[in-house]
Motif scaffolding. Structure first.
Motif, short mmCIF file in Angstrom:
data_model
loop_
_atom_site.label_atom_id
_atom_site.label_comp_id
_atom_site.label_asym_id
_atom_site.label_seq_id
_atom_site.Cartn_x
_atom_site.Cartn_y
_atom_site.Cartn_z
N PRO A 34 0.81 -1.22 0.00
CA PRO A 34 0.00 0.00 0.00
C PRO A 34 0.85 1.28 0.00
CG PRO A 34 -0.07 -1.05 2.16
CD PRO A 34 0.59 -2.01 1.24
N MET A 35 2.06 1.18 0.63
CA MET A 35 2.92 2.35 0.62
C MET A 35 3.34 2.72 -0.80
SD MET A 35 4.27 4.62 2.62
CE MET A 35 4.34 3.91 4.24
N GLY A 36 3.66 1.71 -1.61
CA GLY A 36 4.03 1.96 -3.00
C GLY A 36 2.87 2.55 -3.80
N LEU A 37 1.68 2.04 -3.55
CA LEU A 37 0.51 2.59 -4.24
C LEU A 37 0.24 4.02 -3.79
CD1 LEU A 37 -1.84 -0.54 -4.07
CD2 LEU A 37 -0.60 0.34 -6.07
N LEU A 38 0.49 4.31 -2.52
CA LEU A 38 0.35 5.69 -2.04
C LEU A 38 1.34 6.61 -2.74
CD1 LEU A 38 -0.16 5.35 1.84
CD2 LEU A 38 -1.81 6.14 0.15
N VAL A 39 2.59 6.11 -2.86
CA VAL A 39 3.61 6.92 -3.54
C VAL A 39 3.22 7.16 -4.99
CG1 VAL A 39 6.01 6.90 -4.35
CG2 VAL A 39 5.48 6.20 -2.00
N GLN A 40 2.74 6.09 -5.65
CA GLN A 40 2.32 6.23 -7.06
C GLN A 40 1.20 7.27 -7.20
OE1 GLN A 40 0.04 2.99 -8.60
NE2 GLN A 40 0.75 3.30 -10.72
N HIS A 41 0.17 7.12 -6.37
CA HIS A 41 -0.96 8.05 -6.44
C HIS A 41 -0.54 9.46 -6.05
CE1 HIS A 41 -5.14 9.30 -6.43
NE2 HIS A 41 -4.97 9.81 -5.19
N TYR A 42 0.31 9.57 -5.04
CA TYR A 42 0.75 10.88 -4.54
C TYR A 42 1.49 11.64 -5.64
CZ TYR A 42 2.78 14.24 -1.23
OH TYR A 42 3.14 15.39 -0.57
N LEU A 142 4.42 -13.88 -0.23
CA LEU A 142 3.16 -13.16 -0.42
C LEU A 142 3.41 -11.78 -1.02
CD1 LEU A 142 1.00 -14.01 2.72
CD2 LEU A 142 0.51 -14.56 0.33
N PHE A 143 4.43 -11.10 -0.50
CA PHE A 143 4.73 -9.77 -1.05
C PHE A 143 5.12 -9.86 -2.52
CE2 PHE A 143 7.84 -6.61 -2.31
CZ PHE A 143 7.17 -5.43 -2.03
N ALA A 144 5.98 -10.85 -2.84
CA ALA A 144 6.44 -10.98 -4.22
C ALA A 144 5.27 -11.27 -5.17
CB ALA A 144 7.48 -12.09 -4.31
N ILE A 149 1.49 -8.94 -9.25
CA ILE A 149 0.17 -8.62 -9.82
C ILE A 149 0.05 -7.11 -10.06
CG2 ILE A 149 -2.30 -8.63 -9.35
CD1 ILE A 149 -1.84 -11.23 -7.77
N VAL A 150 0.47 -6.31 -9.06
CA VAL A 150 0.36 -4.86 -9.19
C VAL A 150 1.22 -4.34 -10.33
CG1 VAL A 150 0.84 -2.66 -8.03
CG2 VAL A 150 -0.22 -4.55 -6.76
N LEU A 151 2.47 -4.82 -10.42
CA LEU A 151 3.39 -4.32 -11.42
C LEU A 151 3.01 -4.76 -12.83
CD1 LEU A 151 6.82 -4.77 -9.56
CD2 LEU A 151 5.48 -2.67 -9.86
N LEU A 152 2.44 -5.97 -12.94
CA LEU A 152 2.02 -6.44 -14.26
C LEU A 152 0.95 -5.53 -14.85
CD1 LEU A 152 1.90 -10.33 -13.83
CD2 LEU A 152 3.42 -9.03 -15.34
N LYS A 153 0.14 -4.95 -14.00
CA LYS A 153 -0.90 -4.04 -14.49
C LYS A 153 -0.31 -2.74 -15.02
CE LYS A 153 -4.60 -5.78 -11.50
NZ LYS A 153 -5.58 -5.43 -10.43
N VAL A 154 0.90 -2.40 -14.54
CA VAL A 154 1.55 -1.17 -14.99
C VAL A 154 2.38 -1.41 -16.24
CG1 VAL A 154 3.11 0.71 -14.34
CG2 VAL A 154 1.58 -0.30 -12.63
N SER A 155 3.26 -2.46 -16.19
CA SER A 155 4.09 -2.77 -17.35
C SER A 155 4.56 -4.22 -17.25
CB SER A 155 5.31 -1.84 -17.43
OG SER A 155 6.18 -2.26 -18.46
N VAL A 156 4.16 -5.03 -18.24
CA VAL A 156 4.53 -6.44 -18.23
C VAL A 156 6.02 -6.61 -18.44
CG1 VAL A 156 4.23 -8.65 -19.41
CG2 VAL A 156 2.26 -7.15 -19.03
N ASP A 274 4.14 6.05 -11.74
CA ASP A 274 4.37 4.64 -12.11
C ASP A 274 5.84 4.29 -11.97
OD1 ASP A 274 1.69 4.48 -12.75
OD2 ASP A 274 2.04 5.11 -14.84
N LEU A 275 6.71 5.22 -12.41
CA LEU A 275 8.14 4.98 -12.27
C LEU A 275 8.52 4.87 -10.80
CD1 LEU A 275 10.97 4.75 -13.48
CD2 LEU A 275 11.10 7.25 -13.46
N ALA A 276 7.95 5.76 -9.98
CA ALA A 276 8.24 5.71 -8.55
C ALA A 276 7.77 4.39 -7.94
CB ALA A 276 7.56 6.89 -7.85
N LEU A 277 6.64 3.88 -8.43
CA LEU A 277 6.14 2.60 -7.92
C LEU A 277 7.13 1.49 -8.21
CD1 LEU A 277 3.80 0.93 -6.68
CD2 LEU A 277 2.91 0.65 -9.01
N PHE A 278 7.67 1.44 -9.44
CA PHE A 278 8.67 0.43 -9.78
C PHE A 278 9.92 0.59 -8.92
CE2 PHE A 278 6.32 -0.28 -13.76
CZ PHE A 278 6.39 -1.65 -13.83
N LEU A 279 10.36 1.85 -8.77
CA LEU A 279 11.58 2.08 -8.00
C LEU A 279 11.37 1.76 -6.52
CD1 LEU A 279 12.84 5.43 -9.59
CD2 LEU A 279 13.62 3.11 -10.06
#
Length: 599
Positions: A34-42, A142-144, A149-156, A274-279
């Motif tokens: 959720p922290m990564g998704l917050l960073v992405q949305h932020y 579980l995290f991996a 799943i989250v990252l595949l939706k952004v870029s396979v 999106d880039l921040a989410l990957f990083l």
């Protein structure tokens, strides 16, 4: 039972504790999602609005709450994980110790004491760490999966590149699997050799000093330590080689992904969020890859520890190794069960037929021994050195496993002598008694309830009352390891008092008088004979070559090279047995004096 099955059994030993620790750890490990998704949305929202809105401020507070919650979960999981590790380790040690206690007393250890203690410590720790790391593994996996799943939706494509190093990690670990096992086995063996040598040295200090072998012993220990250093260095190098290779694969893969994403940012059509989410996810995925390699290496080493623990258990089944038992970590220990004497099963006659046992190392022992002890009699086993006297007692009492022969108590066969010949049926004092680093009273009573009258009677029967008065704190004096603060005669009489405190039907002595002077031995027998009555006659089976004891005996067995050469009373044997006459003539008053009470 395979290594993973053993781990699963250990995990299920404390299911609630394991589940609670795992859930808390999962909550901690999954916080970056959720922290990564917050960073992405932020960042995406900030790039769109170009200002700090109230919605973004709420995201800041939410991020702070996630961080604090993650820390609390990690702390709680760590505490529960420590308790879980302790429980698992003590269960293994408890089952191993039970197996040791189930073995015949004289052959309880298949390895040296030092080597056994090393395995009880280091190899058990390998298992409790594996159980603890399995909690980490659940969280990381579980995290991996969720991050995938989250990252595949952004870029396979970028996601595939991020997870690609994981294949290299698994391949590297598998390639080093055999070496990890081989070097861990050598390292553990070398450490056990050092522990074994130190244990033997500490137990034979006087012999080493008398032989002036101090320098040779020091050099031997140095040699063993050099071998241990080399073996442990190889083990650690291979382990670190795997870890560093895994880390380098992960690091190179991460760097490659960063370069590719930076150069092709527009091609991948990624927003700044999106880039921040990957990083943001990249270090955690890389950590998962590294952890996977390390955990697989640890499992390979745990298999060696599994084999080593089974090796010291002398045929213990793998199911027994992980059998569930209460540990009483936070509750009181149950009261020991003390078997009460049964009038209908009191000793009338003890007999042994064709008892045979040979030591595997030398082939010596006893062969075809027949023995009969009647209620109220004194039976003496005598013979020259290495004639099999002590071996006979040990086989009879179940301290050594008999190869052939039958033992009967009042005509009933005894199938398990080790568990049968205990108080109140019989009590035993060994040739070299064992005392613990506890008070003299605790050494005498052990598991017996404290009764002042019975304790004083046992001390009096063992001719120890004057010795107790001379001790600094009387019966409350701590005697030190193996009774080091007592003289040889005091140690033997303390062990005799322990035996007398149990009111057993049969008293078994293995050369009790060897460290006693003539006067003390005479007093001891007088007091023993004075304790008997018609309801409780004195029945003794003992090893001795003392004339005073042989003269008191109702029946004597003369052993020679593990066989009964002659039997009868002292008067009869003096007429019929040359072997007995040789033993009789060798026992002089001068020899008795030299074996008196000395510190």
């Amino acid at each position: 039972m395979k290594n993973l099955q053993v781990l699963w059994r250990l995990i299920c030993y404390r299911p609630i504790l394991y589940s609670a620790a795992t859930i808390l750890w999962i909550l901690n490990v999954l916080t970056p999602l959720p922290m990564g998704l917050l960073v992405q949305h932020y960042l995406n929202e900030l790039a769109r609005t170009q200002q700090l809105t109230s919605g973004l401020q709420r995201l800041n507070w939410l991020a702070l709450a996630l961080i604090l919650g993650s820390g609390l979960c990690a702390l709680s999981s760590g505490v529960l994980g420590r308790l879980l590790r302790f429980s698992v380790a003590q269960l293994l040690r408890r089952n191993l110790l039970q197996r040791v206690l189930e073995q015949p007393g004289a052959s309880a250890f298949s390895h040296t004491l030092g080597e056994t203690l090393s395995r009880f410590r280091s190899d058990v720790e390998q298992f409790d760490r594996a159980v603890d790391w399995s909690i980490d593994a659940v969280g990381h996996i579980l995290f991996a999966l969720l991050a995938l799943i989250v990252l595949l939706k952004v870029s396979v494509l970028v996601t595939v590149l991020i997870y690609l190093p994981l294949a290299g990690v698994v391949a590297t670990t598998q390639a080093m699997y055999a070496r990890l096992q081989r070097f861990r086995k050598s390292s553990r063996q070398a450490s056990g050799n050092v522990a074994s040598a130190l244990g033997e040295i500490f137990g034979t200090v006087q012999a080493i000093q008398l032989a002036r072998a101090e320098q040779a012993v020091v050099e031997h220990v140095r040699t063993l330590n050099k071998r241990r250093r080399v073996a442990m260095l190889k083990d650690r190098v291979v382990e670190q080689l795997v870890n560093s290779t895994v880390g380098n694969i992960t690091g190179l893969g991460t760097g490659f992904v960063l370069m590719l994403v930076a150069q092709s940012l527009h091609t991948f059509q990624l927003g700044i969020g999106d880039l921040a989410l990957f990083l943001y996810y990249l270090p955690f995925v890389a950590d998962f890859s590294k952890f996977t390699g390390t955990f697989m290496a640890h499992l390979a080493q745990t298999r060696i520890s599994h084999q080593r623990l089974l090796a010291i258990s002398q045929g213990m089944s793998e199911g027994k190794l992980v059998e569930y038992h209460p540990l009483y970590l936070s509750s009181s220990l149950p009261e020991p069960h003390l078997e009460q004497a049964r009038p209908d099963n009191g000793l009338q006659e003890l007999s042994a037929t064709n008892l045979t046992y040979r030591y595997p190392e030398s082939g010596r022992g006893i062969d075809g021994i027949n023995l009969r002890v009647r209620r109220g009699s004194i039976t003496v086993i005598t013979g020259r050195v290495a004639s099999g006297k002590t071996t006979l007692l040990r086989v009879l009492l179940g301290l050594l496993p008999r190869e052939v022969g039958e033992i009967s108590w009042n005509g009933q066969k005894v199938h398990d002598p080790a568990s049968f010949f205990v108080p109140p049926r019989s009590a035993y004092t060994a040739q070299i008694p064992h005392l613990f680093s506890a008070t003299l009273k605790e050494n005498i009573l052990l598991d017996q309830p404290e009764t002042q009258e019975a304790l004083q009677a046992a001390v009096h029967a063992a001719v120890m009352e004057q010795d107790v008065e001379m001790l600094e704190h009387g019966l409350e004096t701590t005697v030190g390891a193996r009774g080091v603060k007592l003289s040889g005669g005091q140690v033997q009489r303390a062990a005799a008092a322990r035996m007398f405190a149990r009111s057993a039907d049969l008293l078994v002595f293995d050369d009790l008088s060897s460290a006693l002077d003539v006067t003390t031995e005479q007093q001891l027998w007088e007091r023993l004979l004075a304790r008997q009555s018609e309801e409780h006659p004195l029945t003794c089976l003992l090893v001795s070559h003392r004339r005073s004891v042989l003269q008191r005996a109702d029946h004597i067995l003369v052993l020679n090279e593990g066989r009964v050469e002659a039997s009868g009373t002292a008067a009869d044997l003096l007429l019929t047995s040359s072997e007995f006459r040789a033993i009789w003539s060798s026992e002089t008053e001068e020899a008795s004096v030299h074996k008196g009470d000395t510190v």
